[in-house]
Design a protein around this motif. Structure first.
Motif, PDB file in Angstrom:
ATOM      1  N   VAL A 187     -20.942 -17.165 -52.637  1.00  0.00           N
ATOM      2  CA  VAL A 187     -21.580 -16.966 -53.727  1.00  0.00           C
ATOM      3  C   VAL A 187     -21.598 -18.598 -54.592  1.00  0.00           C
ATOM      4  N   GLY A 188     -22.873 -18.943 -55.057  1.00  0.00           N
ATOM      5  CA  GLY A 188     -22.974 -19.982 -55.814  1.00  0.00           C
ATOM      6  C   GLY A 188     -23.694 -21.219 -55.104  1.00  0.00           C
ATOM      7  N   MET A 189     -23.851 -22.272 -55.748  1.00  0.00           N
ATOM      8  CA  MET A 189     -24.566 -23.528 -55.408  1.00  0.00           C
ATOM      9  C   MET A 189     -23.851 -24.680 -55.263  1.00  0.00           C
ATOM     10  N   THR A 190     -23.417 -25.140 -56.492  1.00  0.00           N
ATOM     11  CA  THR A 190     -22.638 -26.439 -56.554  1.00  0.00           C
ATOM     12  C   THR A 190     -21.020 -26.071 -56.446  1.00  0.00           C
ATOM     13  N   ASP A 191     -20.703 -25.130 -56.871  1.00  0.00           N
ATOM     14  CA  ASP A 191     -19.158 -24.702 -56.556  1.00  0.00           C
ATOM     15  C   ASP A 191     -19.117 -23.172 -56.264  1.00  0.00           C
ATOM     16  N   LEU A 192     -18.293 -22.710 -55.565  1.00  0.00           N
ATOM     17  CA  LEU A 192     -18.576 -21.418 -54.604  1.00  0.00           C
ATOM     18  C   LEU A 192     -17.369 -20.684 -54.853  1.00  0.00           C
ATOM     19  N   ALA A 193     -17.727 -19.376 -54.590  1.00  0.00           N
ATOM     20  CA  ALA A 193     -16.837 -18.055 -54.082  1.00  0.00           C
ATOM     21  C   ALA A 193     -16.916 -17.617 -53.136  1.00  0.00           C
ATOM     22  N   VAL A 194     -16.106 -17.342 -51.896  1.00  0.00           N
ATOM     23  CA  VAL A 194     -16.262 -16.532 -50.788  1.00  0.00           C
ATOM     24  C   VAL A 194     -15.637 -15.238 -50.624  1.00  0.00           C
ATOM     25  N   ILE A 195     -16.301 -14.393 -50.678  1.00  0.00           N
ATOM     26  CA  ILE A 195     -15.885 -13.069 -50.530  1.00  0.00           C
ATOM     27  C   ILE A 195     -15.746 -12.597 -49.275  1.00  0.00           C
ATOM     28  N   ASP A 196     -14.669 -11.829 -49.012  1.00  0.00           N
ATOM     29  CA  ASP A 196     -14.014 -11.295 -47.795  1.00  0.00           C
ATOM     30  C   ASP A 196     -14.307 -12.215 -46.647  1.00  0.00           C
ATOM     31  N   PRO A 197     -13.438 -13.366 -46.836  1.00  0.00           N
ATOM     32  CA  PRO A 197     -13.554 -14.275 -45.444  1.00  0.00           C
ATOM     33  C   PRO A 197     -13.540 -13.674 -43.923  1.00  0.00           C
ATOM     34  N   GLY A 198     -12.862 -12.260 -43.850  1.00  0.00           N
ATOM     35  CA  GLY A 198     -12.990 -11.786 -42.659  1.00  0.00           C
ATOM     36  C   GLY A 198     -11.798 -12.172 -41.598  1.00  0.00           C
ATOM     37  N   PRO A 199     -12.015 -11.849 -40.479  1.00  0.00           N
ATOM     38  CA  PRO A 199     -10.816 -11.936 -39.447  1.00  0.00           C
ATOM     39  C   PRO A 199     -10.381 -13.558 -39.337  1.00  0.00           C
ATOM     40  N   ASP A 200      -9.200 -13.605 -38.808  1.00  0.00           N
ATOM     41  CA  ASP A 200      -8.699 -14.820 -38.710  1.00  0.00           C
ATOM     42  C   ASP A 200      -9.121 -15.471 -37.250  1.00  0.00           C
ATOM     43  N   ASP A 201     -10.442 -15.794 -37.337  1.00  0.00           N
ATOM     44  CA  ASP A 201     -11.127 -15.967 -35.937  1.00  0.00           C
ATOM     45  C   ASP A 201     -11.327 -17.712 -36.115  1.00  0.00           C
ATOM     46  N   SER A 202     -10.932 -18.706 -35.247  1.00  0.00           N
ATOM     47  CA  SER A 202     -11.442 -19.925 -35.374  1.00  0.00           C
ATOM     48  C   SER A 202     -12.639 -20.192 -35.668  1.00  0.00           C
ATOM     49  N   GLY A 203     -13.680 -19.489 -34.882  1.00  0.00           N
ATOM     50  CA  GLY A 203     -15.176 -19.965 -34.866  1.00  0.00           C
ATOM     51  C   GLY A 203     -15.745 -19.431 -36.280  1.00  0.00           C
ATOM     52  N   HIS A 204     -15.131 -18.275 -36.718  1.00  0.00           N
ATOM     53  CA  HIS A 204     -15.689 -18.056 -38.043  1.00  0.00           C
ATOM     54  C   HIS A 204     -15.109 -18.940 -38.971  1.00  0.00           C
ATOM     55  N   ILE A 205     -13.888 -19.271 -38.860  1.00  0.00           N
ATOM     56  CA  ILE A 205     -13.621 -20.348 -40.074  1.00  0.00           C
ATOM     57  C   ILE A 205     -14.424 -21.745 -39.885  1.00  0.00           C
ATOM     58  N   GLU A 206     -14.582 -22.036 -38.937  1.00  0.00           N
ATOM     59  CA  GLU A 206     -15.337 -23.137 -38.843  1.00  0.00           C
ATOM     60  C   GLU A 206     -17.019 -22.991 -39.188  1.00  0.00           C
TER      61      GLU A 206
END
Length: 285
Positions: free
Chosen positions: A37-56
């Motif tokens: 959420v956001g454009m210049t600064d952000l919130a990240v909702i439910d980042p999910g599983p600790d998967d390296s590809g998803h984190i990247e």
């Protein structure tokens, strides 16, 4: 869903981007959807599983912009484990659902919870997180879990509904932490709101949310009616109820159906409509 492959940021509207995690399953549908959420600064909702590809993929989508908060609707293992890696990358605080001590909660499906979840700030009803041009307001929606929160984005009249309301399926309500009485009350609560759209943790955006919530309430009341009719004929154990109520259900989903029936039974028991006798249940009438 081929048009939304994993790891690719999808702009849903000016303030909302979705990134799909690669954890599809019978319980997560196409996977967990992380919303930025956001454009210049952000919130990240439910980042999910600790998967390296998803984190990247999240790192690329954030693109060096400041992250004001990592926001968690509830700490199931498909929603919150990536908070730690994302915090290491961004320095942002982890905020949202309260943690709880699984060891103190008796028999429960511990495997589904992220035991390492540790928020920097717990949010309650009405608490907010803000950034440039956006506000996230916590809406308490217990039922799927006791600590579940949804988050309203009033600038867009949108609601991030987590697992409380999903477009592809009704949510699992699994006692003892899942509670059908609380779940129904949370659905009624959302009926009193006028959100334009829901962005769930799994499945497509819901553009007629009031219609869907009304249908979910009706569906649960139908299930309740089925249970009362079955038990009005004879006492039954839960597996026998599931066999009659969920004709043709795949074997992998039977355990979830059994937990859902148990949640209904606990709700009916609290209302004095059914009683438990060993492994079977019957109506009080």
């Amino acid at each position: 869903m081929a048009e939304h492959p994993t790891g690719i940021p999808i702009q849903l509207e000016p303030l909302v981007v979705r990134v799909l995690a690669p954890n599809a399953s019978p319980y997560t549908y196409t996977g967990t959807q992380t919303h930025i959420v956001g454009m210049t600064d952000l919130a990240v909702i439910d980042p999910g599983p600790d998967d390296s590809g998803h984190i990247e993929a999240l790192r690329r989508a954030i693109d060096s912009r400041p992250v004001k908060a990592i926001v968690v609707t509830h700490h199931h293992r498909d929603h919150s484990p990536a908070t730690r890696s994302l915090q290491s990358l961004t320095g942002a605080p982890i905020v949202g659902a309260a943690p709880f001590d699984l060891a103190d909660m008796g028999a429960r499906a511990d495997a589904s919870f992220d035991a390492a979840y540790e928020p920097d700030r717990v949010l309650s009803e009405g608490d907010t997180v803000t950034g440039t041009g956006w506000t996230l307001e916590a809406i308490a929606t217990p039922g799927h879990t006791s600590n579940h929160l949804a988050f309203a984005l009033p600038e867009m009249k949108a609601l991030f509904s987590g697992d409380h309301v999903m477009g592809w399926s009704t949510t699992i309500v699994s006692p003892p932490d899942g509670n059908m009485t609380a779940y129904m009350a949370s659905l009624e609560k959302l009926m009193g709101r006028d959100d334009r759209i829901y962005y769930p943790g799994h499945g497509e955006a819901i553009d007629k949310p009031q219609r869907l919530v009304r249908g979910m309430l009706g569906h649960r009341k139908q299930r309740e009616g089925q249970i009362l009719r079955l038990l009005g004929k004879s006492a039954l154990a839960i597996p026998a109820m599931v066999e009659r109520m969920y004709v043709g259900l795949g074997a992998q989903l039977v355990p979830a159906a059994e937990r859902s029936v148990l949640a209904h039974l606990y709700d009916l028991q609290a209302r004095g409509l059914v009683i438990e006798e060993g492994e079977t249940w019957r109506t009080t009438a």
